[in-house]
Enzyme design. Structure first.
Site, short mmCIF file in Angstrom:
data_model
loop_
_atom_site.label_atom_id
_atom_site.label_comp_id
_atom_site.label_asym_id
_atom_site.label_seq_id
_atom_site.Cartn_x
_atom_site.Cartn_y
_atom_site.Cartn_z
N LEU A 1 16.58 0.26 -38.04
CA LEU A 1 17.37 -0.10 -39.22
C LEU A 1 18.44 -1.15 -38.89
O LEU A 1 18.82 -1.30 -37.72
CB LEU A 1 18.06 1.16 -39.77
N SER B 1 12.08 -5.59 -38.18
CA SER B 1 10.61 -5.47 -38.24
C SER B 1 10.21 -4.13 -38.86
O SER B 1 9.65 -3.27 -38.17
CB SER B 1 9.98 -5.67 -36.85
#
Lengths: 215, 215
Positions: free
Chosen positions: B39, B112
């Site tokens: 995160l 990602s």
């Protein structure tokens, strides 16, 4: 994971950025880019791979960026329109800069026919204090066309291939390249020696590497 | 240029490709990518730079690819739409692969958020016989939000920032990462040690480098 519980959850740890000097000391070289430019079939690729091999033999870490490893991966999404060719070279220049920043010697092997794109590559390297040399693989068009290992010149001459550099698309020769290599007059080995000599003078090599016997 | 005239004009010199073994021998390491995912504000960047510094301290050549050096150069043309974020990660994966192929240890630091893009990165590395490890920087959302050094979570919560991962855009946690690092429970130093230990087990380090005293 290590079996210890600890520490604040909101730790601020400053980015422990490795310095350029640390990279240079570890690799015994200055990071930078040797940018080859020239007509199709001028001998860029031969020169690039021979140079890379000789650098390794001398104990330096180098890497060739060329159409093979770039067009099949990073730039897979790009075709051959003018805009896409420009974007291809822009990305190559930026990628070379990242490699140079990491401490490597990059050898790029692309026609890169326009002065503007080569100047861009030079500028982004110099702006970051990274080495950059533009090397003109200066082979006369007639000789490139005579070599024509993939038959591209023949196809371009017959009109079956459009926008081919040197035939119906311009090649802008460098105005002040760091080195000019005339492949019609000198052997690949001589050319590689000349480039290595130039690199030594430019301070790419920091001291005698300890792995000089590698082959 | 050397003052000798010689040689055939149509010399074919086989590409003297440096082998992977030569690169490994020179650098004392296996090229590969340590792919951090997590995160926003989970600690990826802190981990990446700390890992890079520790690798250098041990005499290994590493390089962090992150938003700072990628979004301002190679991926300067990309915004934050879903398609552009996907293209951003695709290019990072391909660039990391080139670095790994050159023999370097790459540490990527990108949210990602999608499994598909991380799987793509893994696949292109493994298909080329290059090392790859997906490392989940597993920090609970509440803690990331509490850290929020740039105020992004606050802006996302108030609706001023749209499509923010963790708030109104999904994060797909890895299903089988090589390593899970819980930054709420372990210090950066402990996490870096765990990653180095993992890398040693995975064979990233080929022998005792000669520059272990570098700092």
């Amino acid at each position: 994971m290590i079996d210890v519980k600890t520490k604040a959850t909101n730790l601020v740890w400053h980015k422990a950025q490795v310095t350029r000097t640390q990279r240079e000391t570890l690799l015994h070289q200055r990071g930078g880019t040797i940018w080859l430019t020239g007509l199709p079939s001028s001998g860029k690729s031969t020169t690039a791979y021979a140079l890379e091999a000789e650098l390794f033999r001398k104990g330096f870490a180098a890497y060739v960026l060329d159409g093979d490893n770039v067009r099949h991966g990073l730039n897979k999404d790009l075709g051959f329109s003018a805009a896409e060719r420009a974007e291809n070279i822009r990305r190559v220049a930026e990628t070379a800069k990242l490699f140079a920043d990491a401490g490597l010697i990059v050898v790029t092997s692309f026609i890169s026919p326009y002065r503007g794109e080569r100047d861009f590559a030079r500028r982004i390297h110099l702006d970051s204090g990274l080495g950059f040399a533009e090397i003109f693989i200066d082979t006369p068009l007639e000789i490139c066309e005579e070599r024509d290992p993939k038959g591209f010149y023949a196809r371009a001459r017959s009109g079956r291939l459009k926008g081919f550099t040197g035939i119906d698309d311009p090649y802008e020769p460098p105005l002040s390249p760091e080195l000019v290599c005339r492949t019609a007059e000198f052997s690949p080995r001589q050319i590689v020696s000349a480039i290595i000599e130039f690199m030594a003078e430019e301070g790419f090599f920091l001291d005698r590497p300890r792995n000089a016997a590698l082959r």
